[in-house]
Write a protein that holds these residues in place. Structure first.
Motif, short mmCIF file in Angstrom:
data_model
loop_
_atom_site.label_atom_id
_atom_site.label_comp_id
_atom_site.label_asym_id
_atom_site.label_seq_id
_atom_site.Cartn_x
_atom_site.Cartn_y
_atom_site.Cartn_z
N LEU A 1 28.87 43.96 38.85
CA LEU A 1 28.34 45.64 39.52
C LEU A 1 29.79 46.53 40.01
O LEU A 1 30.41 47.40 38.86
N LEU A 2 29.90 46.37 41.53
CA LEU A 2 30.23 46.96 41.84
C LEU A 2 32.42 47.10 41.80
O LEU A 2 32.83 47.74 41.64
N GLY A 3 32.92 45.58 41.39
CA GLY A 3 34.19 45.13 41.58
C GLY A 3 34.48 45.50 39.75
O GLY A 3 35.35 46.92 39.80
N THR A 4 33.07 46.12 38.78
CA THR A 4 33.58 46.10 37.51
C THR A 4 34.19 47.93 37.06
O THR A 4 35.12 48.82 37.27
N ARG A 5 33.23 48.31 38.51
CA ARG A 5 33.32 49.88 38.77
C ARG A 5 34.28 50.59 39.56
O ARG A 5 35.18 51.72 38.36
N LEU A 6 35.06 49.84 40.22
CA LEU A 6 35.95 50.12 41.33
C LEU A 6 37.01 49.82 40.26
O LEU A 6 38.31 50.38 39.99
N ALA A 7 37.48 48.49 39.23
CA ALA A 7 38.26 48.71 38.25
C ALA A 7 38.76 49.64 37.23
O ALA A 7 39.63 50.69 36.66
N LEU A 8 36.88 50.16 36.94
CA LEU A 8 37.50 51.62 35.90
C LEU A 8 37.60 52.82 36.32
O LEU A 8 37.86 53.01 35.68
N LYS A 9 37.16 52.53 37.36
CA LYS A 9 37.71 54.13 38.89
C LYS A 9 39.54 54.29 38.52
O LYS A 9 39.83 55.10 38.72
N HIS A 10 39.65 52.76 38.74
CA HIS A 10 41.20 53.26 39.23
C HIS A 10 42.13 52.65 38.53
O HIS A 10 43.50 52.95 38.77
N GLY A 11 41.55 51.94 37.69
CA GLY A 11 42.56 51.96 36.46
C GLY A 11 43.21 50.68 36.91
O GLY A 11 43.53 49.84 37.46
N ALA A 12 44.77 50.27 35.73
CA ALA A 12 45.76 49.09 35.82
C ALA A 12 45.95 48.70 36.98
O ALA A 12 46.73 47.67 37.33
#
Length: 252
Positions: free
Chosen positions: A216-227
């Motif tokens: 959950l935490l990793g997915t949120r960071l990836a979606l927030k900060h992008g490619a």
């Protein structure tokens, strides 16, 4: 204390795996260190049975926020499942020792290519559409699914790299698509391990809960900060994989 230690490792593995794959780099060594008397097959089966839940949860989160190309993804998922079964069947017949020495060299080539192409995976510009995209995505699924069933380390990184390089996805979209393919390859392995009694289900349940929390935490960071963020984590994970697989291959 043993269960607490491997649960914390599963939490961290879920975090890393949600962003770019490679969670097994954390959880598998933790399981082997904590339960040295257990069979390798049981520990690997327990790892797969726990981490698949974090990967599946991450995949659903990505699917809500990232546009997935389902016409290419669905055939690729089916072919990943087939490839993983074939690889798992073949591993019972042949030695994979040659892959142990080849893997760090392949990963090094992936790393150097990614570093040399500074724009690689930063822009989402799919190269194909329709049937052509389905054929390329399906080929990736079959190939890497087969590799995952046969050997395994670095599967998520290979999925992401090939989607970026061959399909023209950025790292965020490639990671989102790779999660679903990774679930398929893991399910095939879990079925085989489970049928042979190589899963500690009571341990896997606790590890799965921790893995989902990290995911959950990793997915949120990836979606927030992008490619760009995903690309950076990808490079770190590939470097770690090179060091780990290189040591295992040449300095066992």
């Amino acid at each position: 204390m043993e269960l607490l230690f491997v649960s914390l490792a599963s939490l961290l593995a879920g975090f890393v795996d949600a962003i770019v794959g490679g969670g097994g780099l954390i959880l598998v060594p933790a399981l082997f260190a904590t339960y040295p008397g257990a069979s390798a097959a049981t520990l690997l089966g327990t790892n797969k049975s726990a981490s698949v839940w974090g990967t599946a949860f991450s995949a659903t989160q990505y699917a809500r926020r990232v546009e997935l190309r389902w016409r290419a993804l669905l055939p690729a998922m089916a072919l990943t499942l087939i490839g993983s079964f074939l690889g798992a069947w073949l591993v019972t017949l042949i030695s994979t020792a040659f892959l142990r020495k080849l893997l760090p060299l392949v990963l090094l080539a992936v790393l150097l290519y990614t570093l040399a192409r500074k724009d690689l995976g930063r822009a989402h510009a799919p190269r194909y559409a329709g049937r052509a995209e389905a054929v390329v995505a399906g080929s990736i699924g079959l190939l890497i699914g087969f590799y995952d069933g046969l050997f395994g380390p670095g599967t998520g990184s290979f999925f992401i790299f090939l989607m970026v390089r061959l399909l023209g996805y950025d790292f965020l979209h490639a990671s989102a698509h790779a999660k679903l393919l990774n679930v398929c390859s893991n399910v095939a392995a879990i079925v085989l391990f489970g049928l042979r009694g190589h899963v500690w289900w009571h341990v896997a349940l606790v590890l799965a809960l921790a893995n989902v929390a990290g995911s959950l935490l990793g997915t949120r960071l990836a979606l927030k900060h992008g490619a760009g963020f995903v690309r950076g984590v990808f490079i770190v994970v590939v470097v770690a994989l090179i060091l780990k697989t290189g040591r295992d291959a040449f300095w066992p």
